[in-house]
Write a protein that holds these residues in place. Structure first.
Motif, PDB file in Angstrom:
ATOM      1  N   ASP A   1      41.457  10.168 164.493  1.00  0.00           N
ATOM      2  CA  ASP A   1      40.621  10.970 165.387  1.00  0.00           C
ATOM      3  C   ASP A   1      39.161  10.535 165.406  1.00  0.00           C
ATOM      4  OD1 ASP A   1      42.902  12.354 165.869  1.00  0.00           O
ATOM      5  OD2 ASP A   1      42.274  14.240 164.938  1.00  0.00           O
ATOM      6  N   GLY A   2      38.838   9.417 164.754  1.00  0.00           N
ATOM      7  CA  GLY A   2      37.442   8.965 164.737  1.00  0.00           C
ATOM      8  C   GLY A   2      36.920   8.734 166.151  1.00  0.00           C
ATOM      9  N   MET A   3      35.650   9.088 166.360  1.00  0.00           N
ATOM     10  CA  MET A   3      35.094   9.036 167.730  1.00  0.00           C
ATOM     11  C   MET A   3      35.073   7.632 168.301  1.00  0.00           C
ATOM     12  SD  MET A   3      32.071  11.836 167.694  1.00  0.00           S
ATOM     13  CE  MET A   3      31.120  10.966 168.891  1.00  0.00           C
ATOM     14  N   ALA A   4      34.657   6.669 167.477  1.00  0.00           N
ATOM     15  CA  ALA A   4      34.560   5.296 168.002  1.00  0.00           C
ATOM     16  C   ALA A   4      35.955   4.767 168.329  1.00  0.00           C
ATOM     17  CB  ALA A   4      33.859   4.402 166.988  1.00  0.00           C
TER      18      ALA A   4
ATOM     19  N   VAL B   1      40.754   3.943 172.711  1.00  0.00           N
ATOM     20  CA  VAL B   1      42.017   4.424 173.297  1.00  0.00           C
ATOM     21  C   VAL B   1      41.798   5.014 174.686  1.00  0.00           C
ATOM     22  CG1 VAL B   1      43.823   6.160 172.951  1.00  0.00           C
ATOM     23  CG2 VAL B   1      43.041   4.780 171.021  1.00  0.00           C
ATOM     24  N   ARG B   2      40.625   5.632 174.884  1.00  0.00           N
ATOM     25  CA  ARG B   2      40.335   6.274 176.177  1.00  0.00           C
ATOM     26  C   ARG B   2      39.396   5.433 177.034  1.00  0.00           C
ATOM     27  NH1 ARG B   2      38.887  11.544 172.997  1.00  0.00           N
ATOM     28  NH2 ARG B   2      40.958  12.208 172.356  1.00  0.00           N
ATOM     29  N   ASN B   3      39.301   4.161 176.724  1.00  0.00           N
ATOM     30  CA  ASN B   3      38.415   3.259 177.458  1.00  0.00           C
ATOM     31  C   ASN B   3      38.763   3.289 178.956  1.00  0.00           C
ATOM     32  OD1 ASN B   3      38.398   0.170 178.539  1.00  0.00           O
ATOM     33  ND2 ASN B   3      36.562   0.690 177.416  1.00  0.00           N
ATOM     34  N   GLU B   4      37.736   3.338 179.788  1.00  0.00           N
ATOM     35  CA  GLU B   4      37.963   3.516 181.221  1.00  0.00           C
ATOM     36  C   GLU B   4      38.781   2.369 181.838  1.00  0.00           C
ATOM     37  OE1 GLU B   4      34.294   4.377 183.214  1.00  0.00           O
ATOM     38  OE2 GLU B   4      35.328   4.381 185.153  1.00  0.00           O
TER      39      GLU B   4
ATOM     40  N   GLN C   1      34.125  -3.301 168.192  1.00  0.00           N
ATOM     41  CA  GLN C   1      33.455  -3.474 166.888  1.00  0.00           C
ATOM     42  C   GLN C   1      33.066  -2.117 166.294  1.00  0.00           C
ATOM     43  OE1 GLN C   1      33.183  -6.396 165.098  1.00  0.00           O
ATOM     44  NE2 GLN C   1      32.494  -5.014 163.471  1.00  0.00           N
ATOM     45  N   ALA C   2      32.655  -1.185 167.152  1.00  0.00           N
ATOM     46  CA  ALA C   2      32.291   0.149 166.635  1.00  0.00           C
ATOM     47  C   ALA C   2      33.514   0.821 166.011  1.00  0.00           C
ATOM     48  CB  ALA C   2      31.712   1.002 167.765  1.00  0.00           C
ATOM     49  N   ALA C   3      34.671   0.673 166.647  1.00  0.00           N
ATOM     50  CA  ALA C   3      35.893   1.280 166.096  1.00  0.00           C
ATOM     51  C   ALA C   3      36.280   0.565 164.797  1.00  0.00           C
ATOM     52  CB  ALA C   3      37.029   1.184 167.108  1.00  0.00           C
ATOM     53  N   ARG C   4      36.132  -0.743 164.794  1.00  0.00           N
ATOM     54  CA  ARG C   4      36.457  -1.511 163.571  1.00  0.00           C
ATOM     55  C   ARG C   4      35.582  -1.053 162.400  1.00  0.00           C
ATOM     56  NH1 ARG C   4      38.976  -6.213 162.033  1.00  0.00           N
ATOM     57  NH2 ARG C   4      38.000  -7.293 160.287  1.00  0.00           N
ATOM     58  N   ASP C   5      34.276  -0.948 162.658  1.00  0.00           N
ATOM     59  CA  ASP C   5      33.356  -0.487 161.595  1.00  0.00           C
ATOM     60  C   ASP C   5      33.777   0.889 161.087  1.00  0.00           C
ATOM     61  OD1 ASP C   5      31.788  -2.731 161.821  1.00  0.00           O
ATOM     62  OD2 ASP C   5      30.274  -1.775 163.096  1.00  0.00           O
ATOM     63  N   GLU C   6      34.009   1.787 162.039  1.00  0.00           N
ATOM     64  CA  GLU C   6      34.331   3.172 161.680  1.00  0.00           C
ATOM     65  C   GLU C   6      35.563   3.225 160.766  1.00  0.00           C
ATOM     66  OE1 GLU C   6      34.340   6.696 164.642  1.00  0.00           O
ATOM     67  OE2 GLU C   6      36.403   5.995 164.577  1.00  0.00           O
ATOM     68  N   ILE C   7      36.605   2.489 161.149  1.00  0.00           N
ATOM     69  CA  ILE C   7      37.866   2.557 160.391  1.00  0.00           C
ATOM     70  C   ILE C   7      37.750   1.811 159.065  1.00  0.00           C
ATOM     71  CG2 ILE C   7      40.307   1.896 160.403  1.00  0.00           C
ATOM     72  CD1 ILE C   7      40.296   2.407 163.443  1.00  0.00           C
TER      73      ILE C   7
END
Ligand code: AKG
Length: 313
Positions: free
Chosen positions: A102-105, A110-113, A55-61
């Motif tokens: 390149d957005g942080m969220a 993409v780099r999720n553990e 959701q954080a990535a969705r908001d950011e984009i």
């Protein structure tokens, strides 16, 4: 309900279209993951990534797309209703696409553990995500043609997996990804295609998804994707997106990212601090109909030195 891909109506009968099978119970069993990937060419996981991270990535984009008028301001931004914005041709599209990529969220997805661990189990060592990432905002009417990733990505190594991640729920008719089930004809029919390099050989999509399925004699597999799901697949896996026929005008937001062993050679197009991709004059910005740019089927738009879209009508 009807489903379309590349403008072609799909056959919805049980021997033409099936559901993706959840492989979550194999997640901690590297041998089983590899066996299933080798046989099926894909692995699907329900709820692999935590909902808040997506959701954080969705908001950011979506905020970025709203700023340039691509989302209708009369609705909540999270609904991603297409806005018919006309600012696109005035902005620095190179800078815009980079800020999305390149957005942080988004990078945290993409780099999720858990995602990295999955690829480490599949590849058997420390993995490295490609530095380039492919976030997609698919407007109503848009989709993606039938292809395999190999010809586009494998100048360094072909031991790579792609992960397609819906950034929010994506129902089938809203532009879900679909995978062509593997069958006995798979490698014979793809032999010539898989030896190609998309940049050198000027590849086009593999063709009509309905006709292609009949030729391969298997089924298209897809699902109603939920936020947090991940679909991981191999370089020789045939896939395409369903066309977005959202009844509400909702845009589909998703991501594709790629993973390889850190110890193996890199494809120079997609790695480094500013990957050259398909050329410095092109940016990854799929959709908006036909742009008369047959290279890479209009997914890549030509921009001028200021990063502004060169209109090709
Ligand atoms: O999301 C799409 O429309 C296409 C994605 C794709 O082709 C990929 O992940 O390789």
């Amino acid at each position: 309900m009807k489903l379309f891909s590349n403008g072609v109506e799909l056959d919805l009968s049980a021997d033409a279209l099936g559901d993706l099978e959840d492989s979550s119970e194999l997640l901690n069993d590297a041998a089983a993951l590899r066996t299933k990937m080798a046989a099926a060419g894909h692995l699907f996981f329900r709820g692999l990534i935590e909902e808040e991270i997506i959701q954080a990535a969705r908001d950011e984009i979506l905020y970025k797309f709203a700023i340039i008028g691509e989302i209708d301001p009369r609705f909540p931004i999270n609904d991603a209703i297409y806005g018919n914005g006309d600012a696109l041709q005035h902005i620095n599209l190179r800078a815009f696409t980079r800020s999305v990529r390149d957005g942080m969220a988004y990078c945290r997805v993409v780099r999720n553990e858990t995602l990295l661990n999955l690829h480490e189990r599949l590849l058997g060592g420390k993995v490295r995500p490609f530095d380039f990432r492919w976030p997609r905002f698919a407007r109503p009417g848009e989709g993606c043609g039938v292809h395999c990733d190999g010809p586009y990505l494998t100048r360094g190594t072909d031991r790579i997996y792609s992960s397609w991640i819906p950034l929010g729920d994506v129902a089938r008719e809203e532009g879900a990804l679909m995978i062509l089930e593997r069958g006995p004809k798979h490698h014979r029919l793809l032999q010539n295609y898989l030896g190609k390099d998309a940049d050198r050989d000027g590849l086009q999509w593999l063709g009509d998804p309905r006709e292609l399925r009949q030729r391969f004699g298997t089924r298209w597999l897809t699902t109603n994707f939920k936020s947090g799901d991940v679909l991981c697949f191999a370089m020789d896996t045939v896939h395409a997106a369903l066309d977005n026929h959202s009844a509400t005008g909702r845009c589909r937001l998703s991501s594709d990212s790629r993973y390889q062993l850190a110890s193996e050679p890199l494809d120079e197009r997609w790695n480094g601090s500013d990957p050259p991709a398909h050329g410095r004059d092109k940016v990854f910005f799929p959709g908006l109909g036909s742009w008369n740019n047959k290279d890479f089927q209009d997914e890549w738009k030509t921009v001028d030195e200021q990063g502004r879209l060169i209109l090709q009508r």
